[in-house]
Design an enzyme around this catalytic site. Structure first.
Site, PDB file in Angstrom:
ATOM      1  N   ARG A  51       0.810  -1.222   0.000  1.00 11.95           N
ATOM      2  CA  ARG A  51       0.000   0.000   0.000  1.00 11.95           C
ATOM      3  C   ARG A  51       0.840   1.269   0.000  1.00 11.95           C
ATOM      4  NH1 ARG A  51      -4.449  -1.008   4.540  1.00 11.95           N
ATOM      5  NH2 ARG A  51      -2.518  -1.100   5.706  1.00 11.95           N
ATOM      6  N   ILE A  95      -4.790  -4.562  -1.643  1.00 12.12           N
ATOM      7  CA  ILE A  95      -5.277  -5.915  -1.924  1.00 12.12           C
ATOM      8  C   ILE A  95      -6.806  -5.948  -2.029  1.00 12.12           C
ATOM      9  CG2 ILE A  95      -5.484  -8.196  -0.807  1.00 12.12           C
ATOM     10  CD1 ILE A  95      -2.459  -7.421   0.156  1.00 12.12           C
ATOM     11  N   LYS A 148       3.570 -17.175   9.146  1.00 12.25           N
ATOM     12  CA  LYS A 148       2.844 -17.412  10.390  1.00 12.25           C
ATOM     13  C   LYS A 148       2.274 -16.075  10.870  1.00 12.25           C
ATOM     14  CE  LYS A 148       5.804 -16.597  14.289  1.00 12.25           C
ATOM     15  NZ  LYS A 148       6.501 -17.024  15.458  1.00 12.25           N
ATOM     16  N   HIS A 178      10.226 -20.662   9.826  1.00 13.48           N
ATOM     17  CA  HIS A 178      11.641 -20.410   9.498  1.00 13.48           C
ATOM     18  C   HIS A 178      12.594 -21.269  10.328  1.00 13.48           C
ATOM     19  CE1 HIS A 178      11.248 -17.587  12.884  1.00 13.48           C
ATOM     20  NE2 HIS A 178      12.537 -17.739  13.032  1.00 13.48           N
ATOM     21  N   LYS A 182      16.727 -23.620   9.304  1.00 14.87           N
ATOM     22  CA  LYS A 182      18.024 -23.488   9.986  1.00 14.87           C
ATOM     23  C   LYS A 182      18.909 -24.688   9.656  1.00 14.87           C
ATOM     24  CE  LYS A 182      16.545 -20.479  13.671  1.00 14.87           C
ATOM     25  NZ  LYS A 182      17.383 -19.292  13.493  1.00 14.87           N
ATOM     26  N   GLU A 216      14.426 -16.507  25.092  1.00 21.18           N
ATOM     27  CA  GLU A 216      14.800 -15.176  24.620  1.00 21.18           C
ATOM     28  C   GLU A 216      15.240 -14.362  25.821  1.00 21.18           C
ATOM     29  OE1 GLU A 216      14.783 -13.785  21.642  1.00 21.18           O
ATOM     30  OE2 GLU A 216      13.993 -15.524  20.579  1.00 21.18           O
ATOM     31  N   ASP A 235       2.455 -18.639  19.601  1.00 20.69           N
ATOM     32  CA  ASP A 235       3.536 -18.006  18.849  1.00 20.69           C
ATOM     33  C   ASP A 235       4.741 -18.933  18.669  1.00 20.69           C
ATOM     34  OD1 ASP A 235       4.532 -15.592  17.614  1.00 20.69           O
ATOM     35  OD2 ASP A 235       5.949 -15.449  19.281  1.00 20.69           O
ATOM     36  N   HIS A 240       6.964 -23.636  15.884  1.00 19.45           N
ATOM     37  CA  HIS A 240       8.407 -23.922  15.911  1.00 19.45           C
ATOM     38  C   HIS A 240       8.765 -25.128  16.788  1.00 19.45           C
ATOM     39  CE1 HIS A 240       8.514 -20.121  13.972  1.00 19.45           C
ATOM     40  NE2 HIS A 240       8.424 -19.389  15.050  1.00 19.45           N
ATOM     41  N   LYS A 331      10.171 -15.460  27.275  1.00 19.10           N
ATOM     42  CA  LYS A 331      10.815 -14.158  27.051  1.00 19.10           C
ATOM     43  C   LYS A 331      11.524 -13.721  28.332  1.00 19.10           C
ATOM     44  CE  LYS A 331       8.579 -13.259  23.097  1.00 19.10           C
ATOM     45  NZ  LYS A 331       9.261 -13.183  21.814  1.00 19.10           N
TER      46      LYS A 331
HETATM   47  P1  NAD Z   1       4.230  -4.959   8.586  1.00 16.68           P
HETATM   48  O1  NAD Z   1       3.021  -4.390   9.236  1.00 16.68           O
HETATM   49  O2  NAD Z   1       5.557  -4.384   8.886  1.00 16.68           O
HETATM   50  O3  NAD Z   1       4.040  -4.856   6.994  1.00 16.68           O
HETATM   51  C1  NAD Z   1       2.835  -5.140   6.375  1.00 16.68           C
HETATM   52  C2  NAD Z   1       2.960  -4.919   4.882  1.00 16.68           C
HETATM   53  O4  NAD Z   1       1.701  -5.264   4.305  1.00 16.68           O
HETATM   54  C3  NAD Z   1       3.259  -3.495   4.447  1.00 16.68           C
HETATM   55  O5  NAD Z   1       4.095  -3.541   3.316  1.00 16.68           O
HETATM   56  C4  NAD Z   1       1.888  -2.951   4.025  1.00 16.68           C
HETATM   57  O6  NAD Z   1       1.973  -1.958   3.015  1.00 16.68           O
HETATM   58  C5  NAD Z   1       1.273  -4.199   3.464  1.00 16.68           C
HETATM   59  N1  NAD Z   1      -0.199  -4.172   3.490  1.00 16.68           N
HETATM   60  C6  NAD Z   1      -1.021  -4.170   4.582  1.00 16.68           C
HETATM   61  N2  NAD Z   1      -2.308  -4.130   4.173  1.00 16.68           N
HETATM   62  C7  NAD Z   1      -2.301  -4.092   2.832  1.00 16.68           C
HETATM   63  C8  NAD Z   1      -3.310  -4.031   1.829  1.00 16.68           C
HETATM   64  N3  NAD Z   1      -4.615  -3.988   2.132  1.00 16.68           N
HETATM   65  N4  NAD Z   1      -2.930  -4.012   0.534  1.00 16.68           N
HETATM   66  C9  NAD Z   1      -1.620  -4.054   0.200  1.00 16.68           C
HETATM   67  N5  NAD Z   1      -0.627  -4.112   1.094  1.00 16.68           N
HETATM   68  C10 NAD Z   1      -0.949  -4.136   2.401  1.00 16.68           C
HETATM   69  O7  NAD Z   1       4.181  -6.527   8.870  1.00 16.68           O
HETATM   70  P2  NAD Z   1       5.417  -7.552   8.922  1.00 16.68           P
HETATM   71  O8  NAD Z   1       6.035  -7.495  10.265  1.00 16.68           O
HETATM   72  O9  NAD Z   1       6.286  -7.372   7.733  1.00 16.68           O
HETATM   73  O10 NAD Z   1       4.679  -8.965   8.859  1.00 16.68           O
HETATM   74  C11 NAD Z   1       4.086  -9.462   7.689  1.00 16.68           C
HETATM   75  C12 NAD Z   1       3.549 -10.872   7.987  1.00 16.68           C
HETATM   76  O11 NAD Z   1       4.624 -11.713   8.355  1.00 16.68           O
HETATM   77  C13 NAD Z   1       2.567 -10.927   9.156  1.00 16.68           C
HETATM   78  O12 NAD Z   1       1.628 -11.950   8.915  1.00 16.68           O
HETATM   79  C14 NAD Z   1       3.432 -11.327  10.331  1.00 16.68           C
HETATM   80  O13 NAD Z   1       2.704 -12.013  11.317  1.00 16.68           O
HETATM   81  C15 NAD Z   1       4.388 -12.277   9.635  1.00 16.68           C
HETATM   82  N6  NAD Z   1       5.680 -12.419  10.319  1.00 16.68           N
HETATM   83  C16 NAD Z   1       6.463 -11.329  10.561  1.00 16.68           C
HETATM   84  C17 NAD Z   1       7.687 -11.508  11.185  1.00 16.68           C
HETATM   85  C18 NAD Z   1       8.599 -10.322  11.420  1.00 16.68           C
HETATM   86  O14 NAD Z   1       9.702 -10.555  11.913  1.00 16.68           O
HETATM   87  N7  NAD Z   1       8.208  -9.120  11.108  1.00 16.68           N
HETATM   88  C19 NAD Z   1       8.106 -12.777  11.587  1.00 16.68           C
HETATM   89  C20 NAD Z   1       7.288 -13.880  11.316  1.00 16.68           C
HETATM   90  C21 NAD Z   1       6.079 -13.685  10.675  1.00 16.68           C
END
Ligand code: NAD
Length: 485
Positions: A51, A95, A148, A178, A182, A216, A235, A240, A331
């Site tokens: 977005r 989306i 996840k 992930h 590993k 952690e 979580d 995991h 944690k």
């Molecule tokens: P974030 O909030 O940082 O990023 C979300 C992204 O989705 C952004 O690029 C945003 O622009 C996009 N987005 C949201 N709604 C949208 C829409 N309607 N249309 C188009 N784009 C849209 O989230 P994140 O931390 O990057 O996590 C993403 C996914 O990965 C989540 O499901 C999270 O649970 C999972 N995850 C994240 C991590 C991490 O370390 N950040 C680890 C494991 C899993």
């Protein structure tokens, strides 16, 4: 020795949520490293769809900054960075609207592998899948990668699986855990099934117990209110830790092939006995120094969510009946450590009766972090004169040290897994039925807490969790390993 890198086929990878935290910290830096290694073709394209109000140039700048922050400086030569940035493109897209999808179609090439990484919250998975089909962006060979959390209970996981199954076949769906990417996790399989030494001993007759720890040192920090909606059981344990347990306990698959491995993991999940209420302990860390308590960090003073779980798990099958698996994750504990310890039974009789040493069983410790490696606890003679004194020593193999001098770069879990997606290898990804079976086992444990309104126990930061967690093992005449580095 130079590690052999086999390039994957040319691909177009679309990252939905490509400006988010996960993409910026893990996915894009990982892809950069794969490009450097020669594994990712320089013709491949990565298209971020999100977005954020960027154009391609602004997105490249964003990724450039991300690389500087998350990639080793020595790897950031200007020419390489420019090549990588040149492989990126950006599409602003919401989306939930119809706009942008046709433009996405035009950006994709025919005759190369198409992969779509859903790096967004799970509430968007179904919508993306439907749009990809509606706009004919995904052929039968296209792959989708989902993050996840995959559901928060059996019902929501089933609903997600059903939404994806309406649009994609199971062989196209890559559910990321992930931990499975590993190096050490794959080494666990190499050790078990590539050596004849361990497998005859890998059962209840010789293994006293197994302990799996994922601790952690940090608290939930700025993610507190988000974390509070899930908790350690959802979580960490459901995904995991369950995966680590399965790979440790499963029968040898007939082949190292996706469905053969996943069939064996599923059998383990289905063989897990229900957990008795006094075999699980939940906790929340308390405040220390200038650091707030879990209740403060979660911004929910009434929170019943656990950020620590310890539990005793029994696998009801011939191989493991009578050998418990103890799991613990939390944690703000003493150190950051993830390990699987397979603790063998004590020698049945000591011939060294005047040494005063209690002969403890060997332990094989598979360390996922930090310093991925494997250690075997052995008893040897204390060197030198002074009679037959015994002592325990670790037979240690830290990969980084063992492979020193060899030009081997250990890819991070994400980068390895993304390359597996392109190769079409699902072995290290969770199948839909596995995820559902794991929730089916976890749900009654969580429901019980909810029904009883049970409060987690407060524990001191920097330690090893609540004393009640120690009791889970003490009752059985065993003890947890130190959470040491
Ligand atoms: P974030 O909030 O940082 O990023 C979300 C992204 O989705 C952004 O690029 C945003 O622009 C996009 N987005 C949201 N709604 C949208 C829409 N309607 N249309 C188009 N784009 C849209 O989230 P994140 O931390 O990057 O996590 C993403 C996914 O990965 C989540 O499901 C999270 O649970 C999972 N995850 C994240 C991590 C991490 O370390 N950040 C680890 C494991 C899993």
């Amino acid at each position: 020795m130079v590690a052999q890198v086999i390039p994957v086929e040319d691909f177009d990878l679309v990252i939905f949520g490509g400006t988010g935290d996960l993409a910026t910290r893990k996915i894009l830096p990982g892809l950069y490293r794969r490009m450097l290694s020669g594994q990712m073709p320089k013709t491949s394209r990565i298209i971020a769809a999100a977005r954020s109000d960027y154009d391609a140039e602004a997105f490249r700048k964003h990724v450039h900054d991300g690389l500087i922050e998350h990639v080793d400086k020595a790897l950031l030569k200007k020419g390489d960075v420019d090549t990588f940035l040149g492989q990126l493109d950006y599409l602003q897209l919401d989306i939930f609207t119809e706009d942008g999808w046709k433009a996405l179609g035009k950006m994709l090439r025919a005759d190369v592998i198409r992969a779509f990484y859903f790096s967004v919250g799970p509430s968007l998975f179904g919508e993306i899948a439907r749009r990809l089909v509606q706009f004919k962006l995904a052929d039968r060979d296209a792959r989708i990668v989902v993050e996840k959390p995959f559901g928060r209970d059996l019902e929501t996981a089933k609903a997600l699986n059903a939404e994806l199954a309406e649009c994609f076949a199971e062989h196209q769906v890559y559910r990321i855990d992930h931990y499975l990417g590993k190096e050490t996790v794959q080494n666990l399989m190499a050790i078990r099934f590539g050596n004849a030494l361990f497998e005859p001993l890998w059962n209840a007759q010789h293994v006293d117990h197994v302990q799996i720890t994922a601790s952690e040192s940090l608290g939930v920090g700025g993610r507190g209110s988000y974390y509070d909606k899930s908790g350690a059981m959802r979580d960490m344990v459901q995904n995991h830790m369950m995966q680590l347990l399965c790979l440790t306990a499963m029968e040898p698959p007939s082949k190292f092939e996706a469905n053969a491995v996943r069939d064996e993991k599923l059998k383990i999940i289905k063989a897990l006995s229900p957990v008795a209420p006094n075999d699980v302990v939940r906790g929340q860390y308390s405040a220390t120094g200038d650091k707030g308590s879990y209740l403060q960090d979660s911004e929910n003073p009434e929170s019943n969510t656990e950020c620590f779980v310890a539990m005793k798990v029994e696998i009801a099958n011939w191989r493991w009946a009578g050998t418990p698996f103890y799991l613990r994750t939390g944690k703000r504990l003493r150190n950051r450590l993830t390990e699987i310890a397979v603790v063998f039974k004590d020698p049945p009789h000591s011939i060294f009766d005047d040494t005063g040493t209690h002969l403890r069983g060997n332990a094989l410790i598979i360390r996922l972090q930090p310093d991925e490696g494997i250690t075997m606890r052995m008893t040897i003679k204390d060197p030198g004169p002074g009679g037959m004194r015994l002592r325990e020593v670790p037979l240690d193999m830290t990969f980084a040290e063992a492979l020193e001098g060899e030009d081997i770069d250990l890819p991070d879990a994400y980068e390895r897994l993304i390359m597996d997606v392109i190769r079409g290898n699902q072995t290290l990804f969770m199948r839909g039925d596995e995820v559902e079976a794991a929730w089916d086992w976890i749900d009654p444990i969580i429901n019980q807490w909810v029904e009883k309104g049970q409060k987690p126990i407060q524990y001191d930061s920097g330690g090893s969790g609540p004393d009640d967690a120690l009791m889970i093992m003490h009752r059985d005449g065993r003890r947890w390993r130190e959470i040491a580095q």
